[in-house]
Design a protein around this motif. Structure first.
Motif, PDB file in Angstrom:
ATOM      1  N   ASP A  61     -14.671  37.065 -54.997  1.00 54.52           N
ATOM      2  CA  ASP A  61     -15.583  38.145 -55.401  1.00 54.52           C
ATOM      3  C   ASP A  61     -16.881  38.161 -54.605  1.00 54.52           C
ATOM      4  O   ASP A  61     -17.316  39.217 -54.147  1.00 54.52           O
ATOM      5  CB  ASP A  61     -15.928  38.004 -56.899  1.00 54.52           C
ATOM      6  N   ILE A  65     -18.110  41.519 -52.826  1.00 56.10           N
ATOM      7  CA  ILE A  65     -19.219  42.219 -53.497  1.00 56.10           C
ATOM      8  C   ILE A  65     -20.382  42.408 -52.509  1.00 56.10           C
ATOM      9  O   ILE A  65     -20.907  43.514 -52.350  1.00 56.10           O
ATOM     10  CB  ILE A  65     -19.671  41.456 -54.768  1.00 56.10           C
ATOM     11  N   PRO A  87     -13.664  48.483 -56.997  1.00 59.32           N
ATOM     12  CA  PRO A  87     -13.508  47.099 -57.432  1.00 59.32           C
ATOM     13  C   PRO A  87     -12.051  46.759 -57.761  1.00 59.32           C
ATOM     14  O   PRO A  87     -11.260  47.619 -58.114  1.00 59.32           O
ATOM     15  CB  PRO A  87     -14.378  47.051 -58.688  1.00 59.32           C
ATOM     16  N   GLN A  92     -16.280  42.379 -60.031  1.00 58.40           N
ATOM     17  CA  GLN A  92     -16.600  43.375 -58.993  1.00 58.40           C
ATOM     18  C   GLN A  92     -17.049  44.686 -59.631  1.00 58.40           C
ATOM     19  O   GLN A  92     -18.001  45.333 -59.174  1.00 58.40           O
ATOM     20  CB  GLN A  92     -15.390  43.632 -58.081  1.00 58.40           C
TER      21      GLN A  92
END
Ligand code: ADP
Ligand code: ADP
Length: 209
Positions: A61, A65, A87, A92
Motif C-alpha cells: 500500500d 498510495i 484503490p 488505499q
C-alpha cells in the motif's frame, strides 16, 4: 469528473478507460501502467514492485498510495481524472478519501465492471498489447490487425497461475472496498459481459444516472 474504475483483472477497465477519456477529456491514471513503466525504467519504485507484480500479488500500500497521491496533485488532474486499478485495498481507499478531502475535491462515480470469474482466465491469457501505442487486444475477442500482429506483446503476469493469484487477491482485498463506496452513494454497477461497445454504452448510461 473524478471517476474510479473497479473490477477484477481482465474486466475491461483499461479497454473502457481508453474509450472514455476521449469523450470525458480527463487523464487515464492506471497504477498497473505506472508500475510497469517504473519496472521498465529500473527506478527504485520499479525494483520494489517487480517481484510482487510477477507473482500476481499486490504491491505494498505505502508504495502505491504515495505514487497516486502525487499523481492526482499534478496540474493535468485539476479538472478530473479516471483512476484505473486504484484503490485496490481498504487502506488505499481511505488514503484517497483523505487526500481528496484535504484538496477539497469529491468523487463523481465509482464504476464497478462486473465479470464472472469463469470468464477471467480466458480474457487474461489471450490479452496482448501494442508496445508502440499501448492499445489492448485479445487473440480471440479483439485480434490485433495483421500489420501489427508480430509486434504485440504479452504481459509477464498474464499467465494462468498469476491470473488465479490476482483474482483471489481481488476477492479478498479489493471487493471489500465496494460497500465503502456503495455507502457513499457513488457505486455504479456495470455488466462487463458483452461486446466492448455494449459495455461502453452501459457505462455512459451509468454516468448519466
Ligand atoms: P483490465 O484492465 O480490467 O485488466 P483489459 O481492458 O486489459 O482489462 O481487458 C482484458 C482482456 O479482455 C483484453 O485482452 C481485452 O481485449 C479483452 N476484453 C476487454 N473487454 C472485453 C469484452 N467486453 N469482451 C471480451 N473481451 C474483452
Ligand atoms: P489488471 O489489468 O490485471 O487489473 P493491473 O495492470 O491493474 O492489472 O495491475 C497489474 C499489477 O500491478 C497487479 O497485479 C499488482 O501487482 C500491481 N498493482 C496495480 N495496481 C495496484 C494497486 N492499486 N495496489 C497494489 N498493487 C497494484
Amino acid at each position: 469528473m473524478r471517476i474510479i474504475l473497479v473490477g477484477p483483472p481482465g474486466a475491461g477497465k483499461g479497454t473502457q478507460a481508453a474509450r472514455l477519456i476521449d469523450t470525458l477529456n480527463i487523464p487515464h491514471i492506471s497504477t498497473g501502467d505506472m508500475l510497469r513503466a517504473a519496472v521498465k525504467a529500473g527506478t527504485t519504485l520499479g525494483l520494489e514492485a517487480q517481484a510482487f507484480m510477477t507473482r500476481g500479488d499486490l504491491v505494498p500500500d505505502e508504495v502505491v498510495i504515495g505514487m497516486i497521491i502525487e499523481r492526482i496533485a499534478a496540474p493535468d488532474c485539476s479538472k478530473g481524472f479516471m483512476l484505473d486499478g486504484f484503490p485496490r485495498t481498504a487502506p488505499q481507499a481511505a488514503a484517497l478519501d483523505e487526500a481528496m478531502a484535504a484538496a477539497g475535491v469529491t468523487l463523481d462515480a465509482v464504476l464497478l465492471i462486473e465479470v464472472p470469474d469463469s470468464l477471467i482466465v480466458e480474457r487474461i491469457t489471450g490479452r496482448r498489447s501494442d508496445p508502440e501505442t499501448g492499445a489492448i487486444y485479445h487473440l480471440a475477442f479483439n485480434p490485433p490487425p495483421a500489420e501489427i500482429a508480430d509486434r504485440v506483446v504479452q504481459r509477464k503476469d498474464d499467465t494462468e497461475a498469476a491470473c488465479v493469484a490476482r483474482l483471489s487477491k481481488y476477492h479478498s482485498e479489493t471487493a471489500p472496498i465496494v460497500p465503502f463506496y456503495e455507502a457513499k452513494g457513488l457505486l455504479r454497477r456495470v455488466d462487463g459481459v458483452g461486446s466492448p461497445d455494449a459495455v461502453t454504452a452501459r457505462i455512459a448510461d451509468a454516468l448519466k444516472g
